[in-house]
Structures are given as C-alpha cells and as structure tokens.
Motif scaffolding. Structure first.
Motif, PDB file in Angstrom:
ATOM      1  N   LEU A  33      58.871  30.765  35.509  1.00 33.21           N
ATOM      2  CA  LEU A  33      59.015  31.357  34.587  1.00 33.21           C
ATOM      3  C   LEU A  33      59.947  31.216  33.741  1.00 33.21           C
ATOM      4  O   LEU A  33      60.957  32.840  34.897  1.00 33.21           O
ATOM      5  CB  LEU A  33      58.355  31.739  34.392  1.00 33.21           C
ATOM      6  N   GLU A  34      60.915  30.946  33.934  1.00 30.45           N
ATOM      7  CA  GLU A  34      62.510  31.167  33.031  1.00 30.45           C
ATOM      8  C   GLU A  34      62.390  32.049  31.340  1.00 30.45           C
ATOM      9  O   GLU A  34      62.211  31.844  30.960  1.00 30.45           O
ATOM     10  CB  GLU A  34      63.579  29.901  33.013  1.00 30.45           C
ATOM     11  N   ILE A  35      62.642  32.925  32.238  1.00 30.88           N
ATOM     12  CA  ILE A  35      62.232  34.728  31.300  1.00 30.88           C
ATOM     13  C   ILE A  35      64.023  34.864  30.785  1.00 30.88           C
ATOM     14  O   ILE A  35      64.760  35.491  31.307  1.00 30.88           O
ATOM     15  CB  ILE A  35      61.493  35.376  31.157  1.00 30.88           C
ATOM     16  N   VAL A  36      64.384  35.479  29.026  1.00 27.99           N
ATOM     17  CA  VAL A  36      65.143  36.496  28.916  1.00 27.99           C
ATOM     18  C   VAL A  36      64.872  38.130  29.065  1.00 27.99           C
ATOM     19  O   VAL A  36      63.229  38.520  28.426  1.00 27.99           O
ATOM     20  CB  VAL A  36      65.682  35.653  27.441  1.00 27.99           C
ATOM     21  N   LEU A  37      64.779  38.828  30.005  1.00 23.01           N
ATOM     22  CA  LEU A  37      64.667  40.430  29.603  1.00 23.01           C
ATOM     23  C   LEU A  37      65.076  41.651  29.316  1.00 23.01           C
ATOM     24  O   LEU A  37      66.740  41.490  28.979  1.00 23.01           O
ATOM     25  CB  LEU A  37      65.294  40.106  31.288  1.00 23.01           C
ATOM     26  N   LYS A  38      65.258  42.737  28.002  1.00 22.68           N
ATOM     27  CA  LYS A  38      65.740  43.127  27.495  1.00 22.68           C
ATOM     28  C   LYS A  38      65.094  44.471  28.183  1.00 22.68           C
ATOM     29  O   LYS A  38      63.893  44.841  27.881  1.00 22.68           O
ATOM     30  CB  LYS A  38      65.386  42.561  25.927  1.00 22.68           C
ATOM     31  N   CYS A  39      65.748  45.440  28.207  1.00 22.56           N
ATOM     32  CA  CYS A  39      65.398  46.747  29.004  1.00 22.56           C
ATOM     33  C   CYS A  39      66.432  47.605  27.746  1.00 22.56           C
ATOM     34  O   CYS A  39      67.467  47.955  26.980  1.00 22.56           O
ATOM     35  CB  CYS A  39      65.636  47.002  30.324  1.00 22.56           C
ATOM     36  N   ASP A  40      65.798  49.679  28.242  1.00 23.49           N
ATOM     37  CA  ASP A  40      66.350  50.510  27.265  1.00 23.49           C
ATOM     38  C   ASP A  40      67.559  51.258  28.618  1.00 23.49           C
ATOM     39  O   ASP A  40      68.998  51.682  27.546  1.00 23.49           O
ATOM     40  CB  ASP A  40      65.739  51.449  27.764  1.00 23.49           C
ATOM     41  N   SER A  41      68.246  49.899  29.153  1.00 25.00           N
ATOM     42  CA  SER A  41      68.974  50.769  30.798  1.00 25.00           C
ATOM     43  C   SER A  41      69.547  49.832  31.458  1.00 25.00           C
ATOM     44  O   SER A  41      69.130  48.866  31.305  1.00 25.00           O
ATOM     45  CB  SER A  41      69.341  51.929  30.901  1.00 25.00           C
ATOM     46  N   PHE A  42      70.773  49.664  31.602  1.00 23.19           N
ATOM     47  CA  PHE A  42      71.048  48.592  33.192  1.00 23.19           C
ATOM     48  C   PHE A  42      70.264  49.127  33.316  1.00 23.19           C
ATOM     49  O   PHE A  42      69.941  47.695  35.049  1.00 23.19           O
ATOM     50  CB  PHE A  42      72.924  48.379  32.826  1.00 23.19           C
ATOM     51  N   GLY A  43      69.843  50.065  34.348  1.00 21.35           N
ATOM     52  CA  GLY A  43      69.458  50.451  35.165  1.00 21.35           C
ATOM     53  C   GLY A  43      68.381  50.187  35.504  1.00 21.35           C
ATOM     54  O   GLY A  43      67.805  49.535  36.306  1.00 21.35           O
ATOM     55  N   THR A  44      67.044  49.902  34.639  1.00 25.21           N
ATOM     56  CA  THR A  44      65.921  49.122  34.463  1.00 25.21           C
ATOM     57  C   THR A  44      65.832  48.075  34.550  1.00 25.21           C
ATOM     58  O   THR A  44      65.399  47.341  34.968  1.00 25.21           O
ATOM     59  CB  THR A  44      65.502  49.673  32.965  1.00 25.21           C
ATOM     60  N   VAL A  45      67.199  47.054  33.868  1.00 31.43           N
ATOM     61  CA  VAL A  45      67.334  46.010  33.875  1.00 31.43           C
ATOM     62  C   VAL A  45      67.125  45.245  35.698  1.00 31.43           C
ATOM     63  O   VAL A  45      66.749  44.667  36.278  1.00 31.43           O
ATOM     64  CB  VAL A  45      68.772  44.635  33.087  1.00 31.43           C
ATOM     65  N   GLU A  46      68.100  46.240  36.410  1.00 32.83           N
ATOM     66  CA  GLU A  46      68.394  45.760  37.592  1.00 32.83           C
ATOM     67  C   GLU A  46      67.063  45.894  38.236  1.00 32.83           C
ATOM     68  O   GLU A  46      66.853  44.821  39.157  1.00 32.83           O
ATOM     69  CB  GLU A  46      69.528  46.620  37.989  1.00 32.83           C
ATOM     70  N   ALA A  47      65.580  47.216  38.085  1.00 32.90           N
ATOM     71  CA  ALA A  47      65.262  47.647  38.568  1.00 32.90           C
ATOM     72  C   ALA A  47      63.976  46.319  38.561  1.00 32.90           C
ATOM     73  O   ALA A  47      63.089  45.894  39.410  1.00 32.90           O
ATOM     74  CB  ALA A  47      64.560  48.761  38.494  1.00 32.90           C
ATOM     75  N   VAL A  48      64.505  46.132  37.319  1.00 34.58           N
ATOM     76  CA  VAL A  48      62.768  45.296  36.484  1.00 34.58           C
ATOM     77  C   VAL A  48      63.167  43.532  37.266  1.00 34.58           C
ATOM     78  O   VAL A  48      62.337  43.054  37.741  1.00 34.58           O
ATOM     79  CB  VAL A  48      62.738  44.732  35.541  1.00 34.58           C
ATOM     80  N   THR A  49      64.623  42.944  37.402  1.00 36.20           N
ATOM     81  CA  THR A  49      65.028  42.195  38.160  1.00 36.20           C
ATOM     82  C   THR A  49      64.476  41.524  39.297  1.00 36.20           C
ATOM     83  O   THR A  49      63.584  41.041  40.214  1.00 36.20           O
ATOM     84  CB  THR A  49      66.013  41.587  37.648  1.00 36.20           C
ATOM     85  N   THR A  50      64.869  42.534  40.000  1.00 39.49           N
ATOM     86  CA  THR A  50      64.232  42.949  41.509  1.00 39.49           C
ATOM     87  C   THR A  50      63.116  42.936  41.582  1.00 39.49           C
ATOM     88  O   THR A  50      62.033  42.164  42.165  1.00 39.49           O
ATOM     89  CB  THR A  50      64.911  44.131  41.832  1.00 39.49           C
TER      90      THR A  50
END
Length: 248
Positions: A33-50
């Motif tokens: 499942l290939e997704i585009v991810l948008k979050c409220d901060s870069f820290g959240t992007v890293e955490a959610v990606t992990t």
C-alpha cells in the motif's frame, strides 16, 4: 530561483520530501500500500512513518512514497497518483476546493487525529490487498460398494454416502488409492431405480458414470463445488475525503 527551477522541472514546490523505498523482501511477492503522508510536524512524520513500517508481515507492507508537513494540497493528490492513490493526513486539513480534485483524480484522502486509529485503519487497508486463493468445497463423500453395467461407455456405481450429500448437477470425481482419476458432473442418481435429486449420509444410491468405466468396489466418489475466481475484498480508492475524528 530554486523555487522556479523546481516548477520548470515538474517538481512540486513545498515541504514535501521523498521517502526511500524499502529494500525488496526475499520470498513470496509482497502486496504494498503506497501512500502520501501529511502531518502537522516533521517529528510526527518520522514517528508515523516508523509506525507504519512495522505494520504488515511477509505478505503486505505500507510504504510512504512522499511525505510532508501541512494541509493536504493538489500536489499531494498528484503525487498519490504514482502510488495507491491514497493520502493519509494526521492533524491536518485540506486546501480549498480539494475535495473536487479528489473526485476528478480518483484519489482517496483519509484524515485522522488519533495515531492508533490511523495505524489500525491503514493496516486494515493494506491487509485487504492480500489475494486469497479460492478453495473448492467438498459437498459429500461416498464409497463404491458395487458396480453395474450400463450403456456403452458408462457404468453404474453403487455408492454408500459416508458424509455430506451427492447432488444431481454437481461436480464429482472418482478417487482411487493413487488419487483422483476422473472428474465429471452428476447426471443421474437413483435410489431403488427411482431418480432422485440428492442422497445424504447413510443412504445408498446408484450414480451413473459416463466416459469412464474403470470404477471399482472400494473406490470413493467425492461431490464438490470447484473454486470460482479469486476471493478478494481489496480496498480501492473512492475519490473522496474521509474523516476519522475522535468526536465522530
């Protein structure tokens, strides 16, 4: 100047950045499942990606093909077209008039404000992509206890039904010690010379076998439904915006 060069080369401007693809896993093919991810901060992007990288197993994975900070924009919709046409947003909103873009491009946007809801939902979508091979269904099993001559090229197998049902019009096969040897459709079933539509466990019946005369006492008859197509309830993008709000 850099901003202009990006536009000329077809690279969307903004804070989006590419997340490298995960190394291909050995063994069976993995549904992704290939997704585009948008979050409220870069820290959240890293955490959610992990977190998303830990979902799945040998058969499925979630891959973030692009990520960024801020509301979901038209650029995100276009980037999603290179993957599974899915944008996941965490604690973000939508750019103006974006819902029309999702419909026009067939991209689904899912917005969350609870990380565990995001993980569970995207995990379920990913697992739905796993293709399940259909299985045939055994309807009944009988043992041949006698054989009788019939018309040329045919034989009547006197059977005792051990379990399930033998039904007129359904598929059957003759099974010997080495395995199945003949498959056809039940065209004639008789009980005491009377045609019947089906016989059940404990009953005896005559089954006409046409095109195969090497039916012997001790062989088995299996009545079955063959597998039809591939069973799959795979997710597909609906071209809409879905909100998973804790207050919903």
């Amino acid at each position: 100047m850099i901003h202009k060069l990006k536009k000329r080369r077809g690279i969307p401007a903004g804070p989006l950045r590419v997340i490298g693809s995960r190394a291909q896993r050995p063994g069976p093919a993995v549904e992704t499942l290939e997704i585009v991810l948008k979050c409220d901060s870069f820290g959240t992007v890293e955490a959610v990606t992990t977190l998303l990288g830990k979902i799945g197993g040998r058969e499925v994975e979630i891959k973030v093909i692009h990520s960024g900070v801020g509301d979901v924009t038209k650029n995100d919709i276009l980037m999603a077209l290179t993957g599974s046409r899915l944008v996941a947003g965490f604690n973000v909103g939508l750019a103006p008039r974006l819902e029309q873009w999702t419909k026009e491009h067939g991209v689904e946007v899912r917005l969350y404000n609870i990380v565990y809801t995001l993980a569970e939902d995207l995990g379920a979508l990913a697992r739905s992509l796993i293709q399940t091979e259909p299985e045939e269904r055994i309807l009944g099993r009988a043992k041949v206890i006698a054989t009788f001559k019939s018309s040329r090229g045919s034989i009547i197998a006197g059977c005792e039904v051990l379990d399930g049902v033998l039904a007129h019009g359904r598929n059957f096969r003759v099974v010997k010690a080495m395995g199945p040897v003949f498959t056809s459709r039940i065209e004639s079933l008789q009980v005491e010379k009377r045609p019947v539509r089906e016989v059940r466990a404990g009953q005896q019946a005559g089954l006409k076998v046409t095109g195969f005369v090497d039916v012997r006492v001790g062989d088995y008859i299996e009545c079955f439904d063959p597998p039809v197509g591939r069973r799959s309830s795979a997710w597909s993008p609906r071209g809409a915006v879905l909100r998973f709000d804790e207050n919903a």
